[in-house]
Write an enzyme that holds these catalytic residues in place. Sequence first.
Site, short mmCIF file in Angstrom:
data_model
loop_
_atom_site.label_atom_id
_atom_site.label_comp_id
_atom_site.label_asym_id
_atom_site.label_seq_id
_atom_site.Cartn_x
_atom_site.Cartn_y
_atom_site.Cartn_z
N HIS A 106 0.85 -1.19 0.00
CA HIS A 106 0.00 0.00 0.00
C HIS A 106 0.89 1.23 0.00
CE1 HIS A 106 -3.17 2.84 1.07
NE2 HIS A 106 -4.01 1.90 0.69
N ASP B 232 -7.93 -5.31 -0.01
CA ASP B 232 -8.40 -6.18 -1.09
C ASP B 232 -8.06 -7.64 -0.90
OD1 ASP B 232 -7.63 -3.37 -2.93
OD2 ASP B 232 -9.62 -4.27 -2.90
C1 SDX Z 1 -6.24 0.05 -2.96
O1 SDX Z 1 -4.47 4.58 -2.14
C2 SDX Z 1 -5.41 3.96 -1.51
O2 SDX Z 1 -5.83 4.32 -0.43
C3 SDX Z 1 -5.98 2.77 -2.24
C4 SDX Z 1 -6.99 1.93 -1.47
C5 SDX Z 1 -8.27 2.68 -1.21
O3 SDX Z 1 -8.97 2.33 -0.27
O4 SDX Z 1 -8.59 3.57 -2.03
O5 SDX Z 1 -6.43 1.50 -0.24
C6 SDX Z 1 -7.40 0.68 -2.27
O6 SDX Z 1 -5.97 0.40 -4.08
C7 SDX Z 1 -5.39 -0.95 -2.21
C8 SDX Z 1 -4.18 -1.43 -3.05
C9 SDX Z 1 -4.67 -2.58 -3.94
N1 SDX Z 1 -3.62 -2.93 -4.92
C10 SDX Z 1 -3.00 -4.13 -4.83
O7 SDX Z 1 -3.16 -4.94 -3.93
C11 SDX Z 1 -2.08 -4.41 -6.01
C12 SDX Z 1 -0.73 -4.95 -5.51
N2 SDX Z 1 -0.03 -3.84 -4.80
C13 SDX Z 1 0.93 -3.07 -5.55
O8 SDX Z 1 0.55 -2.84 -6.87
C14 SDX Z 1 1.42 -1.85 -4.76
O9 SDX Z 1 1.72 -2.26 -3.51
C15 SDX Z 1 0.53 -0.62 -4.67
C16 SDX Z 1 0.07 -0.14 -6.01
C17 SDX Z 1 -0.64 -0.90 -3.82
C18 SDX Z 1 1.35 0.47 -4.00
O10 SDX Z 1 2.28 0.89 -4.89
P1 SDX Z 1 3.40 1.98 -4.51
O11 SDX Z 1 3.13 2.64 -3.22
O12 SDX Z 1 3.62 2.82 -5.69
O13 SDX Z 1 4.63 1.11 -4.18
P2 SDX Z 1 5.57 0.50 -5.27
O14 SDX Z 1 4.75 -0.13 -6.35
O15 SDX Z 1 6.59 1.51 -5.65
O16 SDX Z 1 6.25 -0.67 -4.42
C19 SDX Z 1 7.36 -0.39 -3.57
C20 SDX Z 1 8.24 -1.63 -3.73
C21 SDX Z 1 8.57 -1.91 -5.19
O17 SDX Z 1 9.82 -2.56 -5.18
P3 SDX Z 1 11.16 -1.65 -5.53
O18 SDX Z 1 10.89 -1.00 -6.88
O19 SDX Z 1 11.24 -0.65 -4.39
O20 SDX Z 1 12.27 -2.65 -5.54
O21 SDX Z 1 7.52 -2.77 -3.25
C22 SDX Z 1 7.31 -3.67 -4.33
C23 SDX Z 1 7.53 -2.91 -5.62
O22 SDX Z 1 8.02 -3.77 -6.64
N3 SDX Z 1 5.93 -4.11 -4.24
C24 SDX Z 1 5.51 -5.37 -4.41
C25 SDX Z 1 4.12 -5.32 -4.17
N4 SDX Z 1 3.74 -4.07 -3.88
C26 SDX Z 1 4.86 -3.32 -3.93
N5 SDX Z 1 6.16 -6.50 -4.74
C27 SDX Z 1 5.41 -7.61 -4.83
N6 SDX Z 1 4.07 -7.67 -4.62
C28 SDX Z 1 3.41 -6.53 -4.28
N7 SDX Z 1 2.08 -6.58 -4.05
#
Ligand code: SDX
Length: 430
Positions: free
Chosen positions: A307, A365
Amino acid sequence: MNTDRKATLTVDGKTFEFPVMSGTLGNDVIDIRTLGAKTGLFTYDSGFLSTASCQSKVTYIDGDKGELLYRGYPIEQLAEQCNFLEVAYLLKSGELPDAEQKTRFESTIKNHTMIHDQMAKFFTGFRRDAHPMAVMVGVVGALSAFYHEALDASDVEHRSVSFNRIVAKMPTIVAMAYKYSIGQPFMYPRNDLDYTANFMHMMFGTPCEAYKPNPVLVRALDIIFTLHADHEQNASTSTVRLAGSSGANPFACISAGIACLWGPAHGGANEACLQMLEEIGDVSRVDEYIKRAKDKNDSFKLMGFGHRVYKNFDPRAKLMSKVCADVLSELGLENDRLFKLAKELEKIALEDEYFVEKKLYPNVDFYSGIVQKALGIPTSMFTCIFALARTVGWMTQWEEMITDPEYKIGRPRQLYTGSIHRNVLPLAKR
Ligand code: SDX
């Protein structure tokens, strides 16, 4: 607003001062609204990791503490002691309703649940197998074609009428999208049922027999609505605010929010999470997928994990896990394969140093797909349920934006990295 504190910026030997603003909770902000005029510089913050887009009194999130407050009330207390319409009233008005206000609000909503009968024709323009979120974007946007006499955003009464209309009609539209997809007749709302029971009636009832909603399942879904009602300046809420800042009507703005929520990185994650669990299939394959999630060369992400704000647990995920257990127990599905797989996946991921180091925890989720599937809601409808609930937050945030004396049309700038000025050559010389 206390702005005695200053932030200084020194660029090419020149120093500039900007006020530091403090809110009631959370991060202070540097007011950089005069940065461009003073320095000729813009800030660069792709993805808005360090940018406050507005001032808001609606929802507060503390990502480190795993805290979520709606108008100051902890989500745990609201989920346990209130129903979704009380929470809707709280988000919109800023206060929980007393008994008389609750009764009056529930009656108002109840009397707006039908949609213009001609709107039913919109559905027939879609293929039966269209994704229901595509249908939602279209039909909700079309509401402004039917309810256009109360769209003056500057009129407080119009804003209330629009709020009541869309909060009341979203369950009807979501249920119609579902019925259309399975070829069953639309079910009209019933005024003898409360909001969430009525939604389940419209989803699962048929004209062939009386539908009796299970109160345990109704309560579970009502809590799911509460958990999804608002969440600060997330992507879809920011979309609604930006669309609204141009003066677009509220129904068009909500339609834009639905479109944004559809993405798998946002509200589409619950559908993607269930598909991921189905694909993993068995606990024996969890390690293979954890490995893929950690592989920089693999675009696979663990759906339902991570998140932008929560760098500890998402309080909604904890509550959702309990709702999930209650529903599975009520339905005698304690040994549900996907629930057991999800629990094992959560345990393994939370012990893995990659997830610990990157502070990736289950988000709202992760369990919502499993509990919705157990409730009989098809995977393709999960994000529609999310949109139904989040409409309350979207409308509240839209109204807060439109009534902010400082509000302007949102118009970000950019760091241009394209071609420098050049002249068009005649075709023969290109
Ligand atoms: C919702 O914003 C909100 O409040 C949203 C929400 C709401 O109520 O409105 O809470 C609802 O959207 C919840 C999130 C649902 N999405 C998912 O579950 C999809 C999987 N999660 C990822 O796509 C990600 O964690 C996000 C999109 C939720 C957050 O993305 P960020 O903050 O931009 O973080 P990032 O993608 O830059 O990740 C940071 C690091 C990265 O690695 P590095 O580039 O630093 O090496 O963590 C890794 C990412 O690759 N990473 C993951 C991961 N989530 C982040 N690696 C593996 N699996 C994951 N799920």
